[in-house]
Design an enzyme around this catalytic site. Structure first.
Site, PDB file in Angstrom:
ATOM      1  CD  GLU A 167      49.559  22.425  12.738  1.00 14.91           C
ATOM      2  OE1 GLU A 167      48.341  22.215  12.878  1.00 14.91           O
ATOM      3  OE2 GLU A 167      50.365  21.515  12.551  1.00 14.91           O
ATOM      4  CD  GLU A 363      53.139  19.301  14.909  1.00 15.41           C
ATOM      5  OE1 GLU A 363      52.184  18.701  14.355  1.00 15.41           O
ATOM      6  OE2 GLU A 363      52.974  20.247  15.701  1.00 15.41           O
TER       7      GLU A 363
HETATM    8  C1  GCO Z   1      48.885  19.522  14.396  1.00 19.26           C
HETATM    9  C2  GCO Z   1      49.197  19.716  15.771  1.00 19.26           C
HETATM   10  C3  GCO Z   1      49.429  18.467  16.553  1.00 19.26           C
HETATM   11  C4  GCO Z   1      48.586  17.272  16.132  1.00 19.26           C
HETATM   12  C5  GCO Z   1      49.264  16.448  15.068  1.00 19.26           C
HETATM   13  C6  GCO Z   1      48.406  15.250  14.661  1.00 19.26           C
HETATM   14  O1  GCO Z   1      49.815  19.590  13.613  1.00 19.26           O
HETATM   15  O2  GCO Z   1      47.710  19.367  14.122  1.00 19.26           O
HETATM   16  O3  GCO Z   1      50.381  20.512  15.876  1.00 19.26           O
HETATM   17  O4  GCO Z   1      49.055  18.922  17.813  1.00 19.26           O
HETATM   18  O5  GCO Z   1      48.382  16.443  17.243  1.00 19.26           O
HETATM   19  O6  GCO Z   1      49.471  17.182  13.930  1.00 19.26           O
HETATM   20  O7  GCO Z   1      47.204  15.692  14.129  1.00 19.26           O
END
Ligand code: GCO
Length: 457
Positions: A167, A363
């Protein structure tokens, strides 16, 4: 009537990140990351929470492996901490830091679980912040590449699935600000928007050099990927005009045209560059060639989406805000938009024009209230509702032939949720931070059943 059955080879996984679960912040040679320093500053994180202990996964990884094995996943996404491998950011390699990840990976492989390693999940060495302001400097890209070489040289014999960065916008555009303190580490005030766009440009360079470093250091065939949380534009309804509008909005949304576009298409999106004008980053000759590396897959972190409809304005599209009581889970930005997973996958094929590129949802998940009941359970029916609807959207993409290969739930366990500290729980396993006890939630058992039946139950 669909049974939401996935293809036989669909890959079910769970995801975590080093600073969010490991703890052991000063153990075996690890030195501070920007998140160690940032989270200790007043007002930066809820209750001044830090990742100093977190889920103590550094010491409890074997019991956590049992959790993964009982869950039934065959794939596990975790991140490697640059601060454990090259604690000063550049130069000496800390072999004790490497040894931890080798122990972890050996344990994964013993349990028949394939490791998927993210090389950078925001916890960059504080030493490089002190030396040259981290991502403000072009040097960060080379230092990242050297860290990647050191890591893949030592762990490439047991890890084949590598992701360079997690990200980009979250450790650049959310970490540097002109007008107010930035939400993420290092939290630096910069002089203008151009300086912010320069940080993400340096991150893209790091991604490109990192891909090259992986491929030259690996001792065996491997798979190289980028993980991105591009903003997903979703048509207000699936009429051709609104679908077209969602595609038109995509490059402008969340800066997609300046992040995922250069990495996947080799060019900054021209409409975005035009919109940025003088705020666009300095791009040196050859930069885009470095950035635009071939990828074996793309990882998408998607939690929500933004509705778009057609408009007769000059962009041809209009952003639709959520009504006040629109349903969301336990984060201000976590509005429930299940079809964002379908449209995120479809944008790669049809807006970025890469129908050939395999995709993983690296994710997806939600924060929920998660109370422990009097008989010691967490009945997180709200998380199951969320996950079931999102997975049905993944299934739609799969059944329509889009190249979606797997899904990693965020997260295996509750963990340090950055500026929200431990106040927000994203895990399918409940963590009692006082005792470090792990308690599988209802969603954990539900996910186990999905994996067992290879379908959305
Ligand atoms: C993101 C990060 C994670 C976060 C999850 C919840 O995607 O922001 O990779 O570390 O903890 O997304 O916000």
């Amino acid at each position: 009537m669909t049974s939401y059955q996935f293809p036989e080879d669909f890959q079910w996984g769970a995801a975590t990140a080093a600073y969010q679960i490991e703890g052991a912040a000063q153990e075996d040679g690890r030195k501070p990351s920007v998140w160690d320093v940032f989270s200790q500053k007043r007002g930066r994180t809820r209750n001044r929470d830090t990742g100093a202990i977190a889920c103590d996964h550094y010491h409890r990884y074997e019991q956590d492996l049992k959790l993964m094995a009982d869950l039934g996943i065959k794939h596990y996404r975790f991140s490697i901490s640059w601060c454990r491998i090259v604690p000063d950011g550049r130069g000496a390699v800390n072999e004790k830091g490497v040894d931890f990840y080798r122990r972890l990976v050996d344990c994964l492989l013993t349990h028949g679980i394939t490791p998927h390693a993210t090389l950078f999940h925001w916890d960059s060495p504080q030493a490089l912040e002190t030396r040259y302001g981290s991502w403000q400097s072009r040097e960060m890209a080379q230092d990242f590449s050297d860290y990647v070489t050191a890591t893949v040289t030592r762990l490439g014999d047991c890890i084949q699935h590598w992701m360079t960065l997690n990200e980009i916008t979250c450790f650049t555009h959310m970490s540097y600000d002109v007008w107010q303190p930035a939400q993420h580490a290092p939290g630096t005030r910069v002089k203008n928007r151009k300086a912010i766009w320069q940080t993400s440009h340096h991150a893209l360079l790091a991604h490109g050099l990192g891909c090259q470093a992986i491929r030259s250091a690996t001792p065996q065939p491997c798979f190289v990927s980028l993980v991105d949380n591009f903003g997903v534009t979703v048509p207000l309804n699936e009429s051709d005009t609104h679908i077209e509008a969602a595609k038109k909005a995509f490059p402008y949304h969340c800066g997609n045209g300046g992040i995922i576009y250069p990495a996947i298409t080799g060019e900054y999106n021209l409409q975005l560059l035009k919109q940025l004008g003088a705020d666009a980053p300095e791009i040196q000759d050859g930069d885009l060639k470095i950035i635009h590396q071939p990828l074996d897959s793309l990882g998408l972190n998607i939690y929500t989406g933004t509705y778009i409809r057609a408009s007769d304005n000059d962009q041809g599209c209009e952003w639709i805000g959520f009504p006040k009581n629109y349903p969301r889970l336990n984060m201000p930005w976590l509005q429930i938009v299940p079809e964002s997973l379908y449209w995120g996958i479809r944008h790669v094929s049809e807006t970025l024009n890469r129908p050939d590129l395999p995709i993983y949802i690296t994710e997806n998940g939600c924060a929920a209230q998660d109370e422990v009941t009097s008989n010691g359970e967490v009945m997180d029916l709200d998380r199951i509702l969320y996950l079931r609807q999102y997975l049905q959207s993944v299934h739609r993409a799969s059944s329509e032939g889009y190249p979606i290969k797997g899904y990693f739930v965020w997260s295996l366990m509750d963990n340090f949720e950055w500026s929200w500290g431990y106040d927000r729980r994203f895990g399918i396993t409940y963590i009692d931070y006082r005792t470090q006890k792990r308690l599988p939630k209802s969603s954990y058992h539900w996910y186990t059943e999905c994996i067992r039946q290879n379908r959305v139950v």
